[in-house]
Write a protein that holds these residues in place. Structure first.
Motif, short mmCIF file in Angstrom:
data_model
loop_
_atom_site.label_atom_id
_atom_site.label_comp_id
_atom_site.label_asym_id
_atom_site.label_seq_id
_atom_site.Cartn_x
_atom_site.Cartn_y
_atom_site.Cartn_z
N GLY A 318 0.83 -1.22 0.00
CA GLY A 318 0.00 0.00 0.00
C GLY A 318 0.86 1.26 0.00
N ALA A 319 2.02 1.18 0.66
CA ALA A 319 2.89 2.36 0.76
C ALA A 319 3.89 2.40 -0.40
CB ALA A 319 3.63 2.34 2.10
N GLY A 320 3.80 1.43 -1.31
CA GLY A 320 4.71 1.41 -2.46
C GLY A 320 6.13 1.00 -2.07
N VAL A 321 6.25 0.24 -0.98
CA VAL A 321 7.58 -0.16 -0.49
C VAL A 321 7.73 -1.66 -0.67
CG1 VAL A 321 9.05 -0.33 1.55
CG2 VAL A 321 7.64 1.71 1.20
N VAL A 353 8.82 0.64 7.33
CA VAL A 353 7.85 0.85 6.24
C VAL A 353 7.36 2.30 6.26
CG1 VAL A 353 5.58 0.18 5.34
CG2 VAL A 353 7.17 -1.59 6.15
N LYS A 354 7.05 2.77 7.52
CA LYS A 354 6.46 4.10 7.67
C LYS A 354 7.41 5.20 7.17
CE LYS A 354 5.53 5.70 11.94
NZ LYS A 354 4.83 5.82 13.21
N PHE A 355 8.71 5.05 7.48
CA PHE A 355 9.65 6.13 7.14
C PHE A 355 10.41 5.89 5.83
CE2 PHE A 355 9.12 6.38 11.79
CZ PHE A 355 8.62 7.66 11.86
N THR A 356 9.86 4.98 4.99
CA THR A 356 10.48 4.76 3.67
C THR A 356 9.52 5.24 2.58
OG1 THR A 356 11.69 2.87 4.55
CG2 THR A 356 11.52 3.01 2.15
N PRO A 357 9.93 6.15 1.76
CA PRO A 357 9.02 6.67 0.72
C PRO A 357 8.74 5.61 -0.36
CG PRO A 357 11.21 7.69 0.58
CD PRO A 357 11.24 6.79 1.75
N CYS A 373 21.83 -14.55 18.18
CA CYS A 373 21.00 -14.46 17.00
C CYS A 373 20.95 -12.98 16.60
CB CYS A 373 19.59 -14.98 17.30
SG CYS A 373 18.58 -14.91 15.84
N GLU A 374 21.21 -12.71 15.32
CA GLU A 374 21.26 -11.32 14.86
C GLU A 374 20.06 -11.02 13.99
OE1 GLU A 374 25.08 -9.07 13.59
OE2 GLU A 374 24.07 -9.75 11.77
N ILE A 375 19.35 -9.94 14.34
CA ILE A 375 18.18 -9.52 13.55
C ILE A 375 18.50 -8.13 12.99
CG2 ILE A 375 15.71 -8.98 13.63
CD1 ILE A 375 15.76 -10.69 16.30
N VAL A 376 18.47 -8.01 11.68
CA VAL A 376 18.77 -6.71 11.06
C VAL A 376 17.54 -6.24 10.30
CG1 VAL A 376 20.29 -5.47 9.47
CG2 VAL A 376 21.18 -7.37 10.81
N VAL A 377 17.06 -5.01 10.63
CA VAL A 377 15.94 -4.43 9.88
C VAL A 377 16.50 -3.19 9.19
CG1 VAL A 377 13.64 -3.44 10.01
CG2 VAL A 377 14.26 -5.32 11.54
N GLU A 378 16.56 -3.25 7.88
CA GLU A 378 17.19 -2.12 7.18
C GLU A 378 16.25 -1.57 6.14
OE1 GLU A 378 20.94 -2.67 4.58
OE2 GLU A 378 20.17 -4.70 4.88
N ASP A 379 16.30 -0.25 5.97
CA ASP A 379 15.42 0.38 4.97
C ASP A 379 16.20 1.39 4.17
OD1 ASP A 379 15.15 3.13 6.12
OD2 ASP A 379 14.29 2.01 7.80
N THR A 380 15.61 1.78 3.03
CA THR A 380 16.26 2.80 2.19
C THR A 380 15.48 4.10 2.31
OG1 THR A 380 14.94 2.12 0.31
CG2 THR A 380 17.10 1.09 0.53
N ARG A 398 10.11 11.92 18.96
CA ARG A 398 9.83 11.79 17.52
C ARG A 398 10.62 12.87 16.81
NH1 ARG A 398 4.36 11.16 19.82
NH2 ARG A 398 4.35 13.41 19.85
N VAL A 399 11.12 12.54 15.64
CA VAL A 399 11.87 13.55 14.90
C VAL A 399 10.87 14.47 14.22
CG1 VAL A 399 13.59 13.95 13.10
CG2 VAL A 399 13.73 11.91 14.53
N ARG A 400 10.92 15.74 14.65
CA ARG A 400 9.92 16.71 14.16
C ARG A 400 9.93 16.79 12.63
NH1 ARG A 400 6.66 16.70 17.81
NH2 ARG A 400 7.61 16.79 19.85
N GLY A 401 8.75 16.87 12.08
CA GLY A 401 8.66 17.08 10.63
C GLY A 401 8.69 15.78 9.84
N MET A 402 9.39 14.73 10.36
CA MET A 402 9.53 13.49 9.60
C MET A 402 8.22 12.73 9.49
SD MET A 402 13.09 11.79 10.61
CE MET A 402 12.62 10.17 10.12
N GLU A 403 7.50 12.70 10.65
CA GLU A 403 6.29 11.90 10.69
C GLU A 403 5.22 12.42 9.76
OE1 GLU A 403 4.73 11.05 14.44
OE2 GLU A 403 5.51 9.03 14.09
N GLU A 404 5.09 13.78 9.77
CA GLU A 404 4.07 14.40 8.94
C GLU A 404 4.30 14.01 7.47
OE1 GLU A 404 5.76 15.80 11.34
OE2 GLU A 404 4.14 16.22 12.77
N GLN A 405 5.61 13.99 7.09
CA GLN A 405 5.91 13.60 5.71
C GLN A 405 5.60 12.12 5.50
OE1 GLN A 405 10.03 14.17 4.86
NE2 GLN A 405 10.10 16.15 5.91
#
Ligand code: ADP
Length: 467
Positions: A318-321, A353-357, A373-380, A398-405
């Protein structure tokens, strides 16, 4: 101590008196000749002042008698003491242990030490009784002076001792008093105060350091509590004000049932969000104060992470990710709390997912690395500005401005605080690397069994799901 000293002094004075009498007796033996039955002749050089002096000393306190106690020569001083009786004379003459010592007093009470012994005549047919004495008045005077001195010195010594003790104790206790004064100044409002260190490697310094460490820990707790209250009141005030405003507007402006209904629906949404914050906070504070304990069970982390990743496929689409799961051969089964691990993965993946355009990628990678056990969650995605990185695990951060975008729905800013607690509760570590505009990588490492004891507590898990 004084008594020992006095007795030593007396013994030494007595010995001195005895020595003097022994020497005098040697002189008696040297100078006295007994030619006939009752004759006594002093052989000395009358023109020699030394000889005269010795004779004067002998004859000063002296009694010489025959074996029946008949006095042949006696000084006036000895007479005043009372010449020795015939019985006593006989007793001395028959006594194999010579000399015999005894004491006498003159009429005025002055004590004399008497040395009784005998000399034999030249033909060795007769024993002549010789008693010589010495006044003990100087010795007694010395002892009396000593007594008085001691009597005078004892109170003085006590006073000096008390004063010294007081001064020494005062000096020794001064640092303790300083600690007490400093401790009195420290209160909840000025916990930044510390007791000055004395730079002395002693027990008091250790006490000061321990005390200062304790104040530091207290200060840290106070800061956290204050920060927590500030955060909570700030987070709750805004939605409450909004709900209140909406209801007031509805009360004064709505005319139709439909308008009332709309207003109530909007208000209900905000009330929902409020209760979510309250529930999350309640759980978080219970978790951080150790009231929520892990319910450990054998769990395959690869499997769990794969399932959670799959659950996010539809929202990601839905988010195009594009979202993908990766693993390497190796068993990732260990003792974990399923609900908390799922919550941790959900929070990390949903943030990614939320912070990846749209057009971006989210990769979840789980593998065994040594005994962890190593768990890596990485995004672009958009990444986190470096100045915000140290704070993202804080509550409500929360990082101001990021969420709104990123998303129209505002997060609570509590997700990573939970993630942090869950990782710590499993004795693991979490690491974040981020580059603005390029993406973010969270790396969690968990041992296959947490080091902490745990008790089952399922009542909190349902609340956790609601966060
Ligand atoms: P929230 O409910 O706002 O997601 P979190 O505690 O989960 O709260 O995250 C705190 C903040 O950290 C977010 O508001 C966001 O600014 C930042 N953040 C977390 N994960 C990422 C990510 N993958 N990419 C970019 N920023 C992130």
């Amino acid at each position: 101590m004084t008594l020992i000293f006095r007795s030593t002094l007396k013994t030494s004075l007595d010995e001195q008196a005895q020595d003097e009498l022994n020497q005098t007796f040697v002189a008696v033996k040297g100078f006295l000749r007994i030619p006939g039955d009752a004759d006594l002749v002093w052989i000395l050089d009358r023109s020699d002042p030394d000889d005269n002096k010795i004779l004067a000393r002998i004859q000063g306190i002296e009694m010489i008698s025959d074996s029946n106690g008949v006095v042949l020569e006696g000084s006036n001083t000895y007479k005043s003491l009372g010449f020795d009786s015939a019985d006593y004379v006989r007793q001395v003459l028959s006594n194999p242990i010579q000399p015999v010592w005894h004491e006498k007093r003159d009429p005025s009470g002055v004590k004399y030490l008497i040395r009784s012994s005998y000399v034999v005549n030249e033909s060795r047919t007769r024993k002549i009784y010789v008693a010589i004495g010495i006044s003990l008045a100087p010795n007694n005077k010395l002892l009396t002076s000593f007594n008085w001195l001691v009597l005078a010195l004892i109170p003085l010594a006590v006073v000096i001792g008390m004063a010294t003790g007081w001064a020494v104790a005062g000096r020794a206790l001064e640092p303790v008093m300083a600690i007490a004064r400093a401790a009195q100044r420290i209160s909840g409002s000025n916990l930044s105060l510390r007791i000055p260190e004395r730079k002395a490697a002693d027990e008091l310094e250790y006490l000061v350091e321990t005390f200062n460490d304790m104040i530091s820990r207290l200060e840290q707790s106070f800061i956290q509590v204050r920060q927590f209250s500030t955060d909570v009141s700030h987070e709750l005030r805004t939605p409450i004000t909004i709900v209140r405003g909406q209801l007031e507007v509805a009360l004064f402006t709505a005319q139709t049932t439909e308008q009332y209904r709309d207003a109530i629906v909007v208000a209900l949404g905000d009330v929902e969000r409020l209760s979510a914050i309250v529930r999350a906070l309640l759980l978080l504070s219970q978790a951080e104060s150790g009231q929520v304990v892990l319910q450990l069970q054998p769990l395959d982390l690869c499997e769990t992470a794969r399932n959670i990743t799959e659950q996010f496929e539809i929202p990601a689409e839905g988010a195009g990710v594009e979202i993908s799961f990766h693993t390497r051969p190796g068993n990732c089964t260990g003792e974990f709390d399923r609900v908390q691990i799922e919550r941790m993965l959900s929070n990390l993946i949903s943030n990614a997912v939320k912070f990846t355009p749209p057009g971006g990628l989210v990769r979840v990678h789980v593998s065994r690395v040594g005994d962890q056990c190593e768990i890596v969650v990485e995004d672009t995605g958009q990444g986190i500005p470096p100045e915000h990185l140290p704070h993202i695990f804080d509550r409500f951060y929360r990082v101001r401005g990021m969420e709104e975008q990123a998303s129209p729905e505002k997060g609570l800013g509590l997700g990573l605080s939970f993630v942090n607690w869950i990782v710590k509760a499993h004795s693991g570590t979490i690491e974040v690397k981020s580059e603005q505009g390029k993406g973010t990588t969270f790396t969690v490492r968990l041992p296959f069994r947490p080091h902490l004891p745990n008790v089952s507590n399922s009542t909190h898990e349902s609340v956790m799901k609601a966060v």
